[in-house]
Each structure stands twice: as C-alpha cells, then as structure tokens.
Scaffold this active site. Structure first.
Site, PDB file in Angstrom:
ATOM      1  N   SER A  39       5.985  -0.234  10.390  1.00  0.00           N
ATOM      2  CA  SER A  39       4.640  -0.143   9.818  1.00  0.00           C
ATOM      3  C   SER A  39       4.439   1.274   9.320  1.00  0.00           C
ATOM      4  O   SER A  39       4.908   2.234   9.955  1.00  0.00           O
ATOM      5  CB  SER A  39       3.593  -0.472  10.890  1.00  0.00           C
ATOM      6  OG  SER A  39       2.319  -0.009  10.480  1.00  0.00           O
TER       7      SER A  39
ATOM      8  N   GLY B 202      10.701  -2.702   5.949  1.00  0.00           N
ATOM      9  CA  GLY B 202       9.961  -3.968   5.918  1.00  0.00           C
ATOM     10  C   GLY B 202       9.547  -4.323   4.501  1.00  0.00           C
ATOM     11  O   GLY B 202       9.771  -5.436   4.020  1.00  0.00           O
ATOM     12  N   HIS B 203       8.955  -3.330   3.813  1.00  0.00           N
ATOM     13  CA  HIS B 203       8.586  -3.555   2.405  1.00  0.00           C
ATOM     14  C   HIS B 203       9.829  -3.885   1.579  1.00  0.00           C
ATOM     15  O   HIS B 203       9.806  -4.770   0.715  1.00  0.00           O
ATOM     16  CB  HIS B 203       7.958  -2.299   1.803  1.00  0.00           C
ATOM     17  CG  HIS B 203       6.680  -1.845   2.444  1.00  0.00           C
ATOM     18  ND1 HIS B 203       6.587  -0.684   3.148  1.00  0.00           N
ATOM     19  CD2 HIS B 203       5.441  -2.403   2.451  1.00  0.00           C
ATOM     20  CE1 HIS B 203       5.340  -0.526   3.581  1.00  0.00           C
ATOM     21  NE2 HIS B 203       4.629  -1.558   3.171  1.00  0.00           N
TER      22      HIS B 203
ATOM     23  N   VAL C 276      10.549  -7.092   9.933  1.00  0.00           N
ATOM     24  CA  VAL C 276      11.660  -6.162  10.157  1.00  0.00           C
ATOM     25  C   VAL C 276      11.258  -5.220  11.291  1.00  0.00           C
ATOM     26  O   VAL C 276      10.140  -4.684  11.291  1.00  0.00           O
ATOM     27  CB  VAL C 276      11.976  -5.367   8.875  1.00  0.00           C
ATOM     28  CG1 VAL C 276      13.097  -4.359   9.120  1.00  0.00           C
ATOM     29  CG2 VAL C 276      12.350  -6.316   7.744  1.00  0.00           C
TER      30      VAL C 276
ATOM     31  N   MET D 111       0.837  -1.199   0.000  1.00  0.00           N
ATOM     32  CA  MET D 111       0.000   0.000   0.000  1.00  0.00           C
ATOM     33  C   MET D 111       0.874   1.252   0.000  1.00  0.00           C
ATOM     34  O   MET D 111       0.386   2.354   0.289  1.00  0.00           O
ATOM     35  CB  MET D 111      -0.942  -0.004   1.201  1.00  0.00           C
ATOM     36  CG  MET D 111      -1.913  -1.189   1.164  1.00  0.00           C
ATOM     37  SD  MET D 111      -3.407  -0.915   2.119  1.00  0.00           S
ATOM     38  CE  MET D 111      -2.752  -0.704   3.753  1.00  0.00           C
ATOM     39  N   GLY D 112       2.157   1.079  -0.284  1.00  0.00           N
ATOM     40  CA  GLY D 112       3.040   2.240  -0.398  1.00  0.00           C
ATOM     41  C   GLY D 112       3.488   2.788   0.934  1.00  0.00           C
ATOM     42  O   GLY D 112       3.355   2.140   1.971  1.00  0.00           O
ATOM     43  N   TYR D 113       4.016   4.011   0.898  1.00  0.00           N
ATOM     44  CA  TYR D 113       4.687   4.629   2.046  1.00  0.00           C
ATOM     45  C   TYR D 113       5.737   3.649   2.579  1.00  0.00           C
ATOM     46  O   TYR D 113       5.732   3.227   3.726  1.00  0.00           O
ATOM     47  CB  TYR D 113       3.696   5.047   3.141  1.00  0.00           C
ATOM     48  CG  TYR D 113       4.221   6.225   3.918  1.00  0.00           C
ATOM     49  CD1 TYR D 113       4.236   7.493   3.358  1.00  0.00           C
ATOM     50  CD2 TYR D 113       4.782   6.056   5.174  1.00  0.00           C
ATOM     51  CE1 TYR D 113       4.778   8.563   4.048  1.00  0.00           C
ATOM     52  CE2 TYR D 113       5.320   7.114   5.866  1.00  0.00           C
ATOM     53  CZ  TYR D 113       5.308   8.368   5.293  1.00  0.00           C
ATOM     54  OH  TYR D 113       5.853   9.434   5.972  1.00  0.00           O
TER      55      TYR D 113
ATOM     56  N   GLN E 261       5.633 -11.605   7.356  1.00  0.00           N
ATOM     57  CA  GLN E 261       5.151 -12.329   8.535  1.00  0.00           C
ATOM     58  C   GLN E 261       4.465 -11.367   9.513  1.00  0.00           C
ATOM     59  O   GLN E 261       3.652 -11.776  10.327  1.00  0.00           O
ATOM     60  CB  GLN E 261       6.328 -13.061   9.194  1.00  0.00           C
ATOM     61  CG  GLN E 261       6.016 -13.813  10.476  1.00  0.00           C
ATOM     62  CD  GLN E 261       4.999 -14.929  10.300  1.00  0.00           C
ATOM     63  OE1 GLN E 261       4.798 -15.432   9.194  1.00  0.00           O
ATOM     64  NE2 GLN E 261       4.341 -15.308  11.382  1.00  0.00           N
TER      65      GLN E 261
HETATM   66  P1  AMP Z   1       1.277  -2.936   3.486  1.00  0.00           P
HETATM   67  O1  AMP Z   1       1.862  -1.844   2.637  1.00  0.00           O
HETATM   68  O2  AMP Z   1       1.140  -2.564   4.934  1.00  0.00           O
HETATM   69  O3  AMP Z   1       0.037  -3.544   2.898  1.00  0.00           O
HETATM   70  O4  AMP Z   1       2.362  -4.104   3.472  1.00  0.00           O
HETATM   71  C1  AMP Z   1       2.781  -4.694   2.277  1.00  0.00           C
HETATM   72  C2  AMP Z   1       3.557  -5.942   2.591  1.00  0.00           C
HETATM   73  O5  AMP Z   1       4.684  -5.621   3.408  1.00  0.00           O
HETATM   74  C3  AMP Z   1       2.726  -6.971   3.385  1.00  0.00           C
HETATM   75  O6  AMP Z   1       3.019  -8.278   2.898  1.00  0.00           O
HETATM   76  C4  AMP Z   1       3.231  -6.784   4.792  1.00  0.00           C
HETATM   77  O7  AMP Z   1       3.101  -7.942   5.596  1.00  0.00           O
HETATM   78  C5  AMP Z   1       4.689  -6.455   4.544  1.00  0.00           C
HETATM   79  N1  AMP Z   1       5.262  -5.762   5.703  1.00  0.00           N
HETATM   80  C6  AMP Z   1       4.759  -4.662   6.324  1.00  0.00           C
HETATM   81  N2  AMP Z   1       5.530  -4.336   7.385  1.00  0.00           N
HETATM   82  C7  AMP Z   1       6.528  -5.236   7.445  1.00  0.00           C
HETATM   83  C8  AMP Z   1       7.632  -5.445   8.330  1.00  0.00           C
HETATM   84  N3  AMP Z   1       7.870  -4.653   9.359  1.00  0.00           N
HETATM   85  N4  AMP Z   1       8.462  -6.492   8.076  1.00  0.00           N
HETATM   86  C9  AMP Z   1       8.217  -7.317   7.018  1.00  0.00           C
HETATM   87  N5  AMP Z   1       7.197  -7.178   6.159  1.00  0.00           N
HETATM   88  C10 AMP Z   1       6.361  -6.157   6.373  1.00  0.00           C
END
Ligand code: AMP
Length: 277
Positions: free
Chosen positions: A182, A33-34, A173, A27-29, A145
């Site tokens: 996050s 982790g991403h 991460v 979802m960007g930003y 995860q």
């Molecule tokens: P999102 O942008 O929040 O939808 O996340 C996109 C992907 O990144 C999803 O598969 C999340 O599980 C992963 N993700 C988000 N935060 C972390 C993190 N801290 N460590 C590893 N993967 C992450």
C-alpha cells in the site's frame, strides 16, 4: 509512452486507438501491487492506459490528502518499464472545474465497512471513476482485490449505469510477511512496519478457523480482534466476517465469505481482506 494532462488531449488520443483498451486507475506512488494490474492489462489488452490522480473528493476533512505520498517522476519511469501506452495525469482544476456539482452515489453497499468509517469516501470514488471511465472509455478496467469493497461498488455502478466496461480483479500483492502493499505503508516507522503484519496474521487465523470447520462468525471475529489486541501498536477500527457479495455481516458462515479489517497502526490506518473459501 505518452504523458497526457488534459481531458481534451486524452479524448483526441483515445479516438485514434483502434483495439481493446485496458485502463488502470491509481492514485500514484506506484508499487508492485499497482504494477500487477498494469501487467495484467498489458497481457490482455492492445492498449494500456494508466491514470494517476489523487482524488480530493474521496478524502474527508482531517484525512491524509495533503500528506498522501507522490512521486510522479518515479511513477512515469515504472510505467515506461511496464510498456504502458498512455499515462493520464490530470490536475484538480481539470477534473473539477468551478461549478462542478454532479455525484455518483451507489447505495447500500457503500454504507458498510470503509463507508461507515469514512463517510463520503465511496461517493468520491464512484464519482471520479465514472468520470475517468467517461474520459478514457476503456473496454476493461483493472482493480485490486486489496480494496474488495471498492470492487463491489464499481461493479454495481457499471451494471446500474450500463457502462459496458468489464471489471477485472487482480489478487492482492503482499510483502514476505503478508503485509499487503500500500502507498500508505510509507507512513510506518520500522517498529510499526513490524506490527503491521498483524493484519495478515488475523486474516490467516480467520481462514484457519474456517478450514477447521468453525461456522460461527462471532467466534471468528472475536478471535481476530483478540489477536490484534495483543499487538500494542495496533488498534482495531473494524473486523468483519461478511457475505462476500453483499458485505452483510454473517452470524453463521453458510455462503461465500470475506473476512476484512481496518486497523490503526499508530497514526496510519491500514485495510486488508481475505476470502474464507
Ligand atoms: P490506489 O493507488 O491505492 O488507489 O490503488 C489503485 C489500484 O491498485 C486499486 O485498484 C487498488 O485496489 C490496487 N492495489 C493497491 N494495492 C494493491 C495490492 N497490494 N495488490 C493488488 N492491487 C493493489
């Protein structure tokens, strides 16, 4: 790196790619982790496609859809540095044109934890991921995860609908105090940011209790809650000690177990989880 905004263009480019395609939906930003997901794809696949789309279907009324942080220019620069091949950034009208009325609904496992707290959330997630899979047609897709329940749901969907896509899971991460990265951490004031470390401390406590030989799940849940209750800025939404495959709550720990939790820090709702192995 090519920036693609329409489904038609994405399909045309996809047809020209000959080799293993790794896909990272986001979802960007973007944060580290991403980027860990992108790096893993880069190391395993010949082509790396990343999508950036804040999916309105997975936000309930009153949630943070409009406030959700966005910085597409910075995201593009980060992905360029990671050597992504294509970034797909569709608009809402591209993804959900007038008349859209088909949903993907994974049963049972979506009803617990995040599904109980956020009704309809996983229906939105499964639907958009199925659409993105159909558009990108990757060989492998990468998920964090950090969103453990989401991983189980996507794996279920891929198996049930015979999508033939390998789902790779990347470890969470964290910041130096254990807080999982996050996009929503941005909402935290400095005091709230300090308080947010309580999620990781509660999960670490669960793991220590388990390592000490505790098998009664209620004892572990109660001690996690007590620890969080001591943090004045934190309010527990749920604390779970569950079968890691089904997310059924356990009475006695006698199988692979996942501790997970959702905690409000002020007006920000954070989630995290840890295996108790
Ligand atoms: P999102 O942008 O929040 O939808 O996340 C996109 C992907 O990144 C999803 O598969 C999340 O599980 C992963 N993700 C988000 N935060 C972390 C993190 N801290 N460590 C590893 N993967 C992450």
């Amino acid at each position: 790196m090519q920036v693609v905004r329409t489904i038609a263009e994405m399909r045309t480019l996809r047809q020209q790619l000959d080799g293993a395609i790794g896909f990272v939906p986001t979802m960007g930003y973007l944060h580290r982790g991403h980027l860990a997901l992108v790096e893993r794809a880069r190391s395993e696949d010949q082509f790396v496609i990343v999508s950036i789309y804040v999916n309105p279907l997975q936000f309930a009324a009153g949630e943070d859809l409009t406030a959700y942080p966005r910085d597409p220019n910075r995201d593009r620069e980060l992905l360029r540095q990671e050597n992504a091949d294509i970034v797909f950034i569709p608009s809402d009208s591209e993804m959900y044109p007038t008349g859209f009325s088909t949903w993907v609904d994974v049963e049972h496992i979506t009803e617990r934890l995040e599904g109980a707290s956020r009704p309809g959330h996983f229906r939105g997630v499964a639907t958009v991921v199925a659409k993105l899979f159909n558009i990108v047609r990757p060989c492998r897709a990468y998920f964090g995860q950090k969103d453990a329940q989401q991983v189980l749901i996507i794996k279920r969907m891929v198996a049930d609908l015979n999508m033939g896509i390998e789902i790779a899971v990347v470890p969470t991460v964290r910041e130096s105090d254990g807080l999982a990265l996050s996009s929503r951490n941005l909402y935290l004031s400095p005091e709230e940011r300090r308080a947010a470390a309580v999620l990781f401390r509660a999960l670490t406590l669960a793991r220590e209790l388990r390592a000490d030989g505790k098998r009664d799940a209620d004892t572990i849940r109660n001690q996690m809650k007590a620890l969080i209750d001591k943090e004045p800025l934190a309010r527990v939404d749920y604390v779970s000690v569950a079968d890691a495959r089904t997310l059924d709550e356990l009475r006695t720990i006698d199988r692979t177990t996942l501790a997970s939790l959702a905690v409000w820090i002020g007006k920000t709702r954070l989630i995290d989880n840890m295996s108790l192995e």
